[in-house]
Write an enzyme that holds these catalytic residues in place. Structure first.
Site, PDB file in Angstrom:
ATOM      1  N   GLU A 173       0.820  -1.216   0.000  1.00  0.00           N
ATOM      2  CA  GLU A 173       0.000   0.000   0.000  1.00  0.00           C
ATOM      3  C   GLU A 173       0.857   1.270   0.000  1.00  0.00           C
ATOM      4  O   GLU A 173       0.908   2.018   0.981  1.00  0.00           O
ATOM      5  CB  GLU A 173      -1.007  -0.066   1.141  1.00  0.00           C
ATOM      6  CG  GLU A 173      -1.957  -1.259   0.928  1.00  0.00           C
ATOM      7  CD  GLU A 173      -2.912  -1.513   2.068  1.00  0.00           C
ATOM      8  OE1 GLU A 173      -3.106  -0.610   2.894  1.00  0.00           O
ATOM      9  OE2 GLU A 173      -3.444  -2.635   2.139  1.00  0.00           O
ATOM     10  N   HIS A 375     -17.405 -11.715   5.739  1.00  0.00           N
ATOM     11  CA  HIS A 375     -16.205 -10.933   6.037  1.00  0.00           C
ATOM     12  C   HIS A 375     -15.417 -11.594   7.152  1.00  0.00           C
ATOM     13  O   HIS A 375     -15.937 -11.818   8.243  1.00  0.00           O
ATOM     14  CB  HIS A 375     -16.573  -9.498   6.442  1.00  0.00           C
ATOM     15  CG  HIS A 375     -15.362  -8.631   6.615  1.00  0.00           C
ATOM     16  ND1 HIS A 375     -15.085  -7.924   7.762  1.00  0.00           N
ATOM     17  CD2 HIS A 375     -14.326  -8.392   5.772  1.00  0.00           C
ATOM     18  CE1 HIS A 375     -13.940  -7.271   7.611  1.00  0.00           C
ATOM     19  NE2 HIS A 375     -13.464  -7.535   6.419  1.00  0.00           N
ATOM     20  N   GLU A 377     -12.040 -10.710   8.727  1.00  0.00           N
ATOM     21  CA  GLU A 377     -10.799  -9.988   9.033  1.00  0.00           C
ATOM     22  C   GLU A 377     -10.043 -10.827  10.053  1.00  0.00           C
ATOM     23  O   GLU A 377     -10.621 -11.263  11.044  1.00  0.00           O
ATOM     24  CB  GLU A 377     -11.115  -8.600   9.605  1.00  0.00           C
ATOM     25  CG  GLU A 377      -9.904  -7.820  10.112  1.00  0.00           C
ATOM     26  CD  GLU A 377      -8.841  -7.614   9.044  1.00  0.00           C
ATOM     27  OE1 GLU A 377      -9.158  -7.012   8.011  1.00  0.00           O
ATOM     28  OE2 GLU A 377      -7.697  -8.088   9.240  1.00  0.00           O
ATOM     29  N   GLU A 480     -10.141   3.164  -0.004  1.00  0.00           N
ATOM     30  CA  GLU A 480     -10.142   3.542   1.416  1.00  0.00           C
ATOM     31  C   GLU A 480      -9.142   4.660   1.718  1.00  0.00           C
ATOM     32  O   GLU A 480      -9.350   5.443   2.643  1.00  0.00           O
ATOM     33  CB  GLU A 480      -9.839   2.314   2.281  1.00  0.00           C
ATOM     34  CG  GLU A 480      -8.478   1.690   2.006  1.00  0.00           C
ATOM     35  CD  GLU A 480      -8.274   0.324   2.690  1.00  0.00           C
ATOM     36  OE1 GLU A 480      -9.265  -0.317   3.053  1.00  0.00           O
ATOM     37  OE2 GLU A 480      -7.109  -0.085   2.850  1.00  0.00           O
TER      38      GLU A 480
HETATM   39  C1  NOJ Z   1      -8.619  -3.336   5.365  1.00  0.00           C
HETATM   40  C2  NOJ Z   1      -9.467  -3.597   4.164  1.00  0.00           C
HETATM   41  O1  NOJ Z   1      -8.789  -3.223   2.989  1.00  0.00           O
HETATM   42  C3  NOJ Z   1     -10.735  -2.842   4.329  1.00  0.00           C
HETATM   43  O2  NOJ Z   1     -11.530  -2.950   3.174  1.00  0.00           O
HETATM   44  C4  NOJ Z   1     -11.468  -3.367   5.536  1.00  0.00           C
HETATM   45  O3  NOJ Z   1     -12.619  -2.592   5.737  1.00  0.00           O
HETATM   46  C5  NOJ Z   1     -10.582  -3.295   6.790  1.00  0.00           C
HETATM   47  N1  NOJ Z   1      -9.298  -3.850   6.534  1.00  0.00           N
HETATM   48  C6  NOJ Z   1     -11.194  -4.039   7.959  1.00  0.00           C
HETATM   49  O4  NOJ Z   1     -11.212  -5.417   7.673  1.00  0.00           O
HETATM   50 CA    CA Z   2      -6.255  -2.562   2.995  1.00  0.00          CA
END
Ligand code: NOJ
Ligand code: CA
Length: 676
Positions: A173, A375, A377, A480
């Site tokens: 990134e 999702h 994470e 983002e």
């Molecule tokens: C980073 C991801 O790129 C983003 O899309 C997500 O909302 C956050 N992590 C939380 O999982």
């Molecule tokens: Ca990310």
């Protein structure tokens, strides 16, 4: 470690000998020469239309527990074969792909000492090549512990490079560096270059399986050397023979667009191993997502919690009404409270927060014909996630949800993986251990008919051909950054991505932001028309309409394009483009008789021409045009958009006027066909 000393340095008079081997691509565009010199060094060189592109570059490996594999090789045999077939993608940026190449296999063996064997195999296409080292099963080479791969890429001419720094904390990134080739440091791949004579190159890899990711360290001038991502010990890679490295790829084209149109990376991957994956349908989705990036709602529980039952049902209604296939809900599951970044120990991938009634949501979504995008994470904790994989995917299958967005938010080097001892160890995101993890996730997901969209992923190397439930990923700065980036994404970011990151494969960029206020002063640095064009320019089989629902409800005009645009393509053509400056792409819908065109520019306004020769001759089309309006500007007047229609044929050459940071999106519908 005891190093075996060579008994004698006297090469045998028979067997492997110094020599050379060569072959050319089917149309003779690209040729490769391999040599083993009298000292046993092996090198390769590449030319295009007779002009050197890669000057002689060495191959070899440093091992952590045995003498290096580099300086003793002779050629045992060489074979040339040709291949030509066409295969069909289950979904993709084009339906049919021709795979036509010349294969050169050079069998190498050490001429003295341990007499170890290593083959180098080249697949030479007219638009580039891949090569890999293969290690047959053999008595003196069983466990191979690779400390460093010595593969070189010596770019023959000066030029310009677009590159991301490797081994930095924020992984992929970063903003792209644009420098002379002779000023590149340590780069991630794909590394894109334009030589002074206009030749475009991209160095990357294909089929990264059970190996560590390759970066490129510039040694001197235009000479780069592979720099493998570190492993759990001093070895970056530990494998047993027989095995082979991933393909090291060099795409070569005389124009930037040729890199984008090439299917080299996919062609070098193995055919589909999953069979019928028609349970996954490319789709657009909305979600409870931008709210969190704006910090108006939260992933964690409490008064700002985004993933409530009520808010989710509202999204399901919106998706059903406007024809979206999916709703992403982030923060639905237990584990977000407290520190999750880089830890992930608290996550459950099955247990919902109390204010998210998962059974009710699932039933409602099913009734409305919408899928929830799962999702997961992980906070980079692959170790912890692996323990719950089966249960998590089984739950998704029970609900009929066929795609999951995973995430590995942890600093580089801070992912947790399962080590050989079965315990958790810290690792890099592109280490061999993480390559194995992603493989496990994709294979397990496939058993439950789930397709995977990974964020903070390992790089894409075309494995979607072999595992077509590997649908898309992040692996670069996404939208983002316009919410909270320091800085945000500048207007050149997308024309950079198209010719760099996107050469590796699809990206879940999450376009479609109309909203003006974000948490950074520069906000979203594109016009609205450019946001629309991104749906055509950035390929992904899962494409988000990322903004808040109210911004779509308030702007039905431009929103119509997001509703209309296709996500699965019969054909893709790059009409024009220059790395980091602009690009114009046309794609034909795979499921309907219509075309789309997207054009984007960097901060410079441009007037571009688009010949419509891709349309069927002799037919008339209605072009629905979403263009930058008067005064449109990414910094001051994003929202100025002109929506018009006109009649065109394939003989027409359109003039596209793009504002600073602007774009244009067009839908072409044959006249006489039903509108929608
Ligand atoms: C980073 C991801 O790129 C983003 O899309 C997500 O909302 C956050 N992590 C939380 O999982
Ligand atoms: Ca990310």
């Amino acid at each position: 470690v005891a190093f075996a000393r060579d008994a004698a340095q006297d090469p045998a008079p028979t067997g492997p000998q110094p020599g050379a081997a060569s072959a050319a691509s089917p149309e003779g565009v690209i040729s490769v020469e391999v040599t083993a010199d009298k000292d046993g060094f092996v090198s390769y060189a590449v030319s295009r239309l007779g002009r050197p592109v890669i000057a002689p570059s060495r191959l070899g490996f440093l091992l952590t527990d045995a003498r290096k594999l580099e300086r003793a090789f002779g050629i045992l045999s060489q074979t040339v074969a040709s291949h030509d077939d066409t295969w069909e993608q289950p979904w993709g940026e084009r339906r049919f792909i021709r795979n036509r190449y010349t294969q050169l296999r050079v069998e190498l063996q050490e001429r003295w000492g341990l007499m170890r064997r290593m083959d180098v195999v080249f697949r030479i296409h007219d638009d580039g090549l891949g090569f890999r080292c293969e290690f047959p099963e053999q008595p003196n080479l069983t466990t191979v512990s690779i400390g460093a791969e010595l593969t070189e890429f010596t770019v023959a001419d000066p030029g310009t490079a677009w590159w991301l720094p490797a081994f930095e904390y924020n992984r992929a990134e970063y903003l792209y560096n644009r420098t002379p080739i002779s000023a590149v440091g340590v780069s991630q791949t794909p590394l894109t270059m334009r030589l002074d004579d206009g030749t475009h190159l991209s160095i990357h890899e294909a089929a990264l399986v059970d190996y560590s990711g390759m970066n490129l360290r510039r040694v001197e001038g235009g000479k780069f050397r592979a720099m493998l991502t570190p492993g759990l010990t001093s070895a970056a890679v530990v494998r047993q023979t027989p095995f082979h490295t991933p393909w090291r790829t060099i795409q070569i084209a005389d124009q930037a667009g040729g890199l984008v149109e090439s299917s080299l990376i996919l062609n070098l991957n193995e055919p589909n191993k999953l069979g019928d994956v028609s349970w996954f349908k490319p789709m657009k989705y909305v979600g409870i997502w931008w709210d969190m990036h704006l910090d108006t709602r939260s992933w964690n529980s409490g008064p700002k919690h985004g993933a409530t039952t009520e808010y989710t049902l509202k999204h399901i209604d919106f998706a059903a009404e406007h024809g979206f296939g999916g709703v992403l809900v982030e923060g639905w599951n237990v584990g977000w409270d407290g520190e999750w970044f880089g830890t992930g120990w608290g996550y459950s991938f099955t247990q919902a927060y109390p204010d998210f009634d998962i059974e009710r949501v699932a039933a409602y979504a099913r009734q409305k014909g919408v899928e929830i995008v799962g999702h997961h994470e992980t906070g980079g904790n692959a170790f912890h996630y692996e323990k719950q994989l089966e249960a998590a995917f089984a739950q998704m299958q029970r609900f009929g949800w066929h795609s999951v967005k995973t995430g590995y938010v942890a600093d580089a080097g801070g992912a947790h993986v399962t080590g050989p001892d079965g315990e958790a160890h810290l690792a890099w995101h592109e280490s061999q251990a993480m390559a194995r993890h992603h493989q496990t996730v994709v294979e397990t997901a496939a058993k439950y008919q789930v397709a995977v969209n990974a964020h903070e992923p390992i790089k894409d190397t075309g494995l979607r051909r072999t595992y077509p439930n590997t649908i898309t990923r992040e692996g670069a700065r996404g939208m983002e950054y316009a919410a909270w980036g320091q800085p945000g994404n500048p207007p050149e970011h997308e024309p950079n991505l198209v010719f760099t990151r996107l050469l590796a494969g699809p990206m879940d960029y999450t376009p479609g932001i109309f909203g003006m206020e974000t948490r950074i002063p520069e906000g979203v640095a594109t016009t609205w028309a450019k946001q629309l064009a991104l749906y055509v320019v950035i390929y992904s089989p899962l494409q988000m309409a990322a903004d808040l629902l109210e911004n779509y409800e308030a702007n039905p005009g431009p929103f119509q394009f997001i509703k209309d645009v296709a996500v699965d393509w019969e054909e893709t053509r790059v009409l024009s483009g220059e790395v980091g400056d602009f690009v114009v792409i046309a794609r034909k819908d795979r499921n309907a008789d219509q075309w789309f065109l997207g054009a984007v520019t960097d901060e410079a306004p441009r007037v571009l021409t688009a010949p419509l020769a891709f349309l069927d001759p002799g037919r008339r089309y209605r072009a629905e045009i979403y263009a930058d309006g008067p005064g449109a500007n990414y910094a001051t007047r994003r929202e100025a958009i002109d929506i018009t229609t006109r009649e065109v044929t394939s003989a027409k050459v359109l003039t596209l006027r793009l504002a600073p940071g602007g774009g244009q999106a067009i839908r072409f519908v044959p006249l006489g066909s039903a509108r929608r």
